[in-house]
Design an enzyme around this catalytic site. Structure first.
Site, PDB file in Angstrom:
ATOM      1  N   ASP A 536     -46.150  47.966  -7.805  1.00 19.16           N
ATOM      2  CA  ASP A 536     -46.463  46.233  -8.937  1.00 19.16           C
ATOM      3  C   ASP A 536     -47.427  46.669  -9.172  1.00 19.16           C
ATOM      4  O   ASP A 536     -47.908  47.611  -9.182  1.00 19.16           O
ATOM      5  CB  ASP A 536     -47.020  45.838  -7.510  1.00 19.16           C
ATOM      6  CG  ASP A 536     -47.083  44.625  -7.544  1.00 19.16           C
ATOM      7  OD1 ASP A 536     -46.761  43.680  -8.313  1.00 19.16           O
ATOM      8  OD2 ASP A 536     -48.667  43.924  -8.013  1.00 19.16           O
ATOM      9  N   GLU A 538     -51.089  44.712 -11.537  1.00 27.21           N
ATOM     10  CA  GLU A 538     -52.039  43.611 -11.658  1.00 27.21           C
ATOM     11  C   GLU A 538     -52.874  43.514 -13.087  1.00 27.21           C
ATOM     12  O   GLU A 538     -53.004  44.989 -13.752  1.00 27.21           O
ATOM     13  CB  GLU A 538     -53.178  44.163 -10.805  1.00 27.21           C
ATOM     14  CG  GLU A 538     -53.190  43.475  -9.183  1.00 27.21           C
ATOM     15  CD  GLU A 538     -52.336  42.783  -9.004  1.00 27.21           C
ATOM     16  OE1 GLU A 538     -52.553  41.182  -9.739  1.00 27.21           O
ATOM     17  OE2 GLU A 538     -51.518  42.475  -7.583  1.00 27.21           O
ATOM     18  N   GLU A 582     -60.147  33.371 -14.523  1.00 27.95           N
ATOM     19  CA  GLU A 582     -59.022  32.502 -13.598  1.00 27.95           C
ATOM     20  C   GLU A 582     -58.345  34.327 -12.849  1.00 27.95           C
ATOM     21  O   GLU A 582     -57.659  34.219 -12.063  1.00 27.95           O
ATOM     22  CB  GLU A 582     -57.890  31.714 -14.689  1.00 27.95           C
ATOM     23  CG  GLU A 582     -56.830  32.382 -15.743  1.00 27.95           C
ATOM     24  CD  GLU A 582     -58.356  32.156 -17.044  1.00 27.95           C
ATOM     25  OE1 GLU A 582     -57.986  32.311 -18.103  1.00 27.95           O
ATOM     26  OE2 GLU A 582     -59.844  31.619 -16.950  1.00 27.95           O
ATOM     27  N   HIS A 587     -56.953  38.009  -8.337  1.00 29.16           N
ATOM     28  CA  HIS A 587     -56.427  39.825  -7.782  1.00 29.16           C
ATOM     29  C   HIS A 587     -57.450  40.167  -7.325  1.00 29.16           C
ATOM     30  O   HIS A 587     -57.511  41.347  -7.207  1.00 29.16           O
ATOM     31  CB  HIS A 587     -55.968  39.966  -8.767  1.00 29.16           C
ATOM     32  CG  HIS A 587     -56.436  40.482 -10.336  1.00 29.16           C
ATOM     33  ND1 HIS A 587     -58.270  40.577 -10.269  1.00 29.16           N
ATOM     34  CD2 HIS A 587     -56.649  39.659 -11.364  1.00 29.16           C
ATOM     35  CE1 HIS A 587     -58.125  40.790 -11.582  1.00 29.16           C
ATOM     36  NE2 HIS A 587     -56.769  39.924 -12.784  1.00 29.16           N
ATOM     37  N   HIS A 677     -51.811  40.247  -3.433  1.00 29.51           N
ATOM     38  CA  HIS A 677     -52.555  40.105  -5.014  1.00 29.51           C
ATOM     39  C   HIS A 677     -53.176  40.957  -5.155  1.00 29.51           C
ATOM     40  O   HIS A 677     -54.166  41.768  -5.951  1.00 29.51           O
ATOM     41  CB  HIS A 677     -53.183  38.949  -5.510  1.00 29.51           C
ATOM     42  CG  HIS A 677     -52.502  38.153  -5.266  1.00 29.51           C
ATOM     43  ND1 HIS A 677     -51.271  37.530  -6.684  1.00 29.51           N
ATOM     44  CD2 HIS A 677     -52.523  36.479  -5.084  1.00 29.51           C
ATOM     45  CE1 HIS A 677     -50.575  36.320  -6.521  1.00 29.51           C
ATOM     46  NE2 HIS A 677     -51.271  36.147  -5.278  1.00 29.51           N
ATOM     47  N   ASP A 682     -49.325  44.224  -2.691  1.00 26.50           N
ATOM     48  CA  ASP A 682     -47.837  43.698  -3.006  1.00 26.50           C
ATOM     49  C   ASP A 682     -46.363  45.074  -2.513  1.00 26.50           C
ATOM     50  O   ASP A 682     -45.496  44.462  -2.628  1.00 26.50           O
ATOM     51  CB  ASP A 682     -48.354  42.924  -3.793  1.00 26.50           C
ATOM     52  CG  ASP A 682     -48.938  41.963  -4.058  1.00 26.50           C
ATOM     53  OD1 ASP A 682     -49.871  41.777  -2.850  1.00 26.50           O
ATOM     54  OD2 ASP A 682     -49.315  41.632  -4.958  1.00 26.50           O
TER      55      ASP A 682
END
Length: 722
Positions: A536, A538, A582, A587, A677, A682
């Site tokens: 995964d 971010e 944001e 995360h 996150h 994840d």
């Protein structure tokens, strides 16, 4: 048949039923009527066709709504129930059917839940009996894992294809230290791991040769079939490897059949460098001394052969002898100093009871020097971090010099803690000594009777990271040497990130891999036989094509149907740009956390090594893969292996469910997500979801990688592009 196709057929049948009889009747009447009758029919019907069409359309729409309602309540409701039943039977036995829809469907759901409850009771009984039967086997496996994990030697067990099926912590640390370049990132590298090939570390031809040697010895009935060889690893490190075969235990196998081998690996680079350095020093001493001795021999021979030579000539020969003796003395001093440095680098410091050090010194002083000793104020439970032999020799050297210079009659010892240090006092009564004398004793090579050491007291104390001083106690009419030594403090290892307290031992072994052979990626291989890297990312945002960047990559491996939590990849990435507020709220990654971390150019090659020879798995993989694909040109790293998407697989398995988000899928499958996150968290959740999906896919007849890819591409979500 697909539910949508059946709905379409139902609509067509409804239309035929509503219009068919009217049309057929009209055709029959028209066919039997004469011309005047047909004209009359036209005059009667045509003005009312619009009303008839309107009534027919209204009836059709009403019928369509009724069919749609019944279809959703009964057909789709039952299909959704069937998916829930599959979940209860395979992935999540605690899942229950929600009683929705008409009374008949709700009654069926209640009966299904009652049956599931009864089944769970039976399964609990069976599992209890199985757990009791497996308890002794698990105990033996855990005991083996504990022993292997704590061994001081690096141990690796492989099958005949060279696939690693066991390794201990020492091997993991040693091969991580050997890793070069990008594989040193993320604390794991790609050098060692379950299911990986040992031939990425060691030369295949050397292992094959060692196996052949052991086979020959087994065939000859040798008591020990062991082969040893020395090889060069990455970075030029020298490794000494010992290979011991693992004999097959199958009933139909010959007694000398080999099913695998055990490798013990030792890095001997430093030892060889030290030995080479000593050899060079000794060679230099030998060569230099040979020339000096030859010059001395010639000079002495001339002096003896010509006793009446002139005084000037005699003086020149005597000078030659003197100069050569000085050179030999300097050369010997230099050799002893270099040898002392070599000795100091070889000392291992170990945990030892302070009272044992004192007892050993007392015994040696009394036996060799004949000096009585006593103890006072000794902390029996005080542990020191020390090298016993050199420390005891240092204490005996001090005693020998005190006897030699001051004729002391008794020696006493005192040992007390002082914070993280310990004070070891060597006490005597009698004459005081000067600081100059103590300085000389501290720096001269040590001696105890006829025993000599090139090391000084200062060398020994420095090696221990301590101090030594001389102190006079006028009130007690005594003096003492105080040796300040480190106290042994048990090491507390930091718990690795994402570790599970319930897993006492690391997952460094899987003996089922003894029968595991080829690991190449074949689209027609069963899903259960493949190895996977579940990953995964971010990112700074949701638009890879608009300049958003990766800020974290996390991944775990699945080998032989088991997720390897210990073999993970977790790396923050410096995006070389500011993060959005944001995104940080989602995360939790801040600018300070990624600033100074490796860039994507360094992280992607390391990740590519980590997931080599495996199938990639991700949730909404199109999003993550788009970020990787956009970096192919700048990094030269191409991820060409197949990719499975748990989002698409969920749409295949649960087409009638409302949501395919990772949280919803995990909830359906009975999986709790920790660290949402976070890339590694994840990835762990996605891998657990994927493992639960494999038996569900098997029930649908999707058993190979090709079938899984084809079924995924037929889903609606496969059309989404980034």
């Amino acid at each position: 048949m697909n539910a949508r196709i059946r709905f379409a057929i139902s609509v067509i049948i409804l239309g035929l039923l509503m219009t068919g009889p009217f049309v057929i009747t009209a055709l029959l009447i028209w066919a039997g009527a004469k011309a005047p009758e047909r004209a009359m029919l036209v005059q009667l019907i045509v003005p009312h066709l619009s009303l008839g069409a309107m009534m027919t359309t209204f009836g059709f729409v009403l019928g369509l709504l009724v069919i749609r309602y019944l279809f959703r309540q009964y057909v789709q409701g039952l299909l959704k129930m069937a998916e829930s039943l599959r979940l209860m039977l395979t992935a999540n036995r605690n899942f229950r059917v929600v009683g929705e829809g008409p009374p008949e469907v709700r009654q069926l759901a209640a009966a299904t839940n009652d049956l599931a409850q009864q089944r769970d009771g039976l399964l609990d009984d069976v599992e209890t009996q199985i757990a009791a039967a497996k308890a002794s086997v698990e105990e033996e496996k855990n005991r083996l894992a504990a022993l292997m994990s704590e061994l001081a030697q690096a141990v690796v067990v492989c099958n005949l294809d060279g696939r690693i099926l066991l390794y201990n912590s020492r091997a993991r640390l040693q091969f991580r230290a050997l890793a070069q370049g990008s594989t040193t990132l993320a604390g794991g590298g790609a050098l060692i791991g379950l299911g990986r090939s040992i031939f990425s570390i060691l030369e295949r031809n050397q292992i094959d040769h060692a196996l052949e040697v052991t086979r020959q010895r087994l065939q000859k009935g040798a008591g020990t079939a062991i082969a040893n060889f020395i090889t060069t690893a990455r970075g030029g490190q020298l490794l000494r490897v010992q290979l011991v075969p693992v004999l097959s235990i199958a009933d139909d196998s010959p007694s000398d059949a080999i099913s695998g081998y055990v490798l013990t690996v030792e890095n001997i680079t430093r030892n060889l460098e030290q030995e080479s350095r000593r050899d060079q020093v000794l060679q230099s001493l030998t060569d230099g001394s040979r020339g000096s001795l030859a010059n001395i021999r010639v000079a002495v021979g001339n002096l003896m052969d010509y006793p009446d030579m002139e005084a000037a000539v005699r003086e020149r020969f005597v000078g030659i002898v003197s100069d050569e003796v000085v050179r030999m003395s300097q050369r010997l001093d230099q050799t002893m100093n270099e040898f002392a440095d070599s000795l100091k680098t070889r000392w291992p410091l170990e945990d030892v009871l302070g009272i044992d050090i004192i007892a050993a010194a007392q015994r040696r002083i009394e036996e060799q020097l004949g000096l009585p000793t006593k103890t006072e104020e000794i902390d029996d439970a005080l542990w020191l971090r020390a090298e016993s032999f050199s420390l005891v020799f240092s204490i005996c050297c001090l005693a020998f010099r005190l006897i030699e210079h001051y004729q002391i009659k008794e020696l006493r010892f005192r040992l007390q803690p002082f914070g993280k240090l310990a004070y070891l006092d060597v006490i005597w009564a009698g004459h005081a000594m000067s600081s100059e004398t103590f300085c000389t004793w501290e720096t001269e090579p040590m001696q105890v009777g006829s025993e000599h050491s090139p090391l000084s007291l200062r060398d020994v104390i420095d090696r221990h990271g301590g101090e030594v001083w001389y102190q006079r106690d006028k009130a007690a009419h005594c003096a003492f040497f105080r040796l300040v030594l480190p106290v042994a403090i048990p090491e507390t290892l930091a718990e690795p990130e994402g570790s599970d307290d319930s897993q006492v031992r690391p997952e460094y072994y899987d003996f089922d891999l003894f029968d595991f052979r080829d690991q190449s990626i074949d689209l027609d291989r069963p899903l259960a036989d493949l190895s996977y890297t579940v990953f995964d990312t971010e990112t700074t945002g949701l638009e890879p094509a608009a300049g958003d960047e990766i800020i974290q990559i996390g991944a775990v491996r699945i080998v032989n149907g088991r997720m390897l939590r210990q073999e993970n990849f977790n790396e923050l990435v410096d995006p070389e740009r500011l993060l959005r507020a944001e995104g940080t709220r989602i995360h939790g990654i801040t600018d300070d956390m990624v600033r100074g971390q490796p860039t994507i150019d360094a992280v992607l090659p390391a990740f590519h090594d980590f997931c080599s020879d495996t199938v990639l798995v991700a949730h909404n993989a199109a999003f993550d893969m788009r970020f990787l694909q956009l970096k192919e040109e700048s990094t030269g790293v191409v991820f060409s292996q197949p990719v499975l998407d748990t989002l698409l697989l969920s749409a295949v398995l649960h087409a009638n469910q409302d949501s395919h988000q990772l949280e919803k899928i995990a909830e359906r499958l009975g999986i709790s997500i920790e660290g949402r996150h976070n890339a590694l968290g994840d990835a762990v959740a996605t891998s657990e979801v994927f493992l639960k999906m494999l038996p569900l896919l098997e029930q649908l007849g999707i058993s190979t990688l090709r079938q899984a890819l084809e079924a995924s591409q037929k889903t609606y979500f496969a059309r989404v592009k980034y």
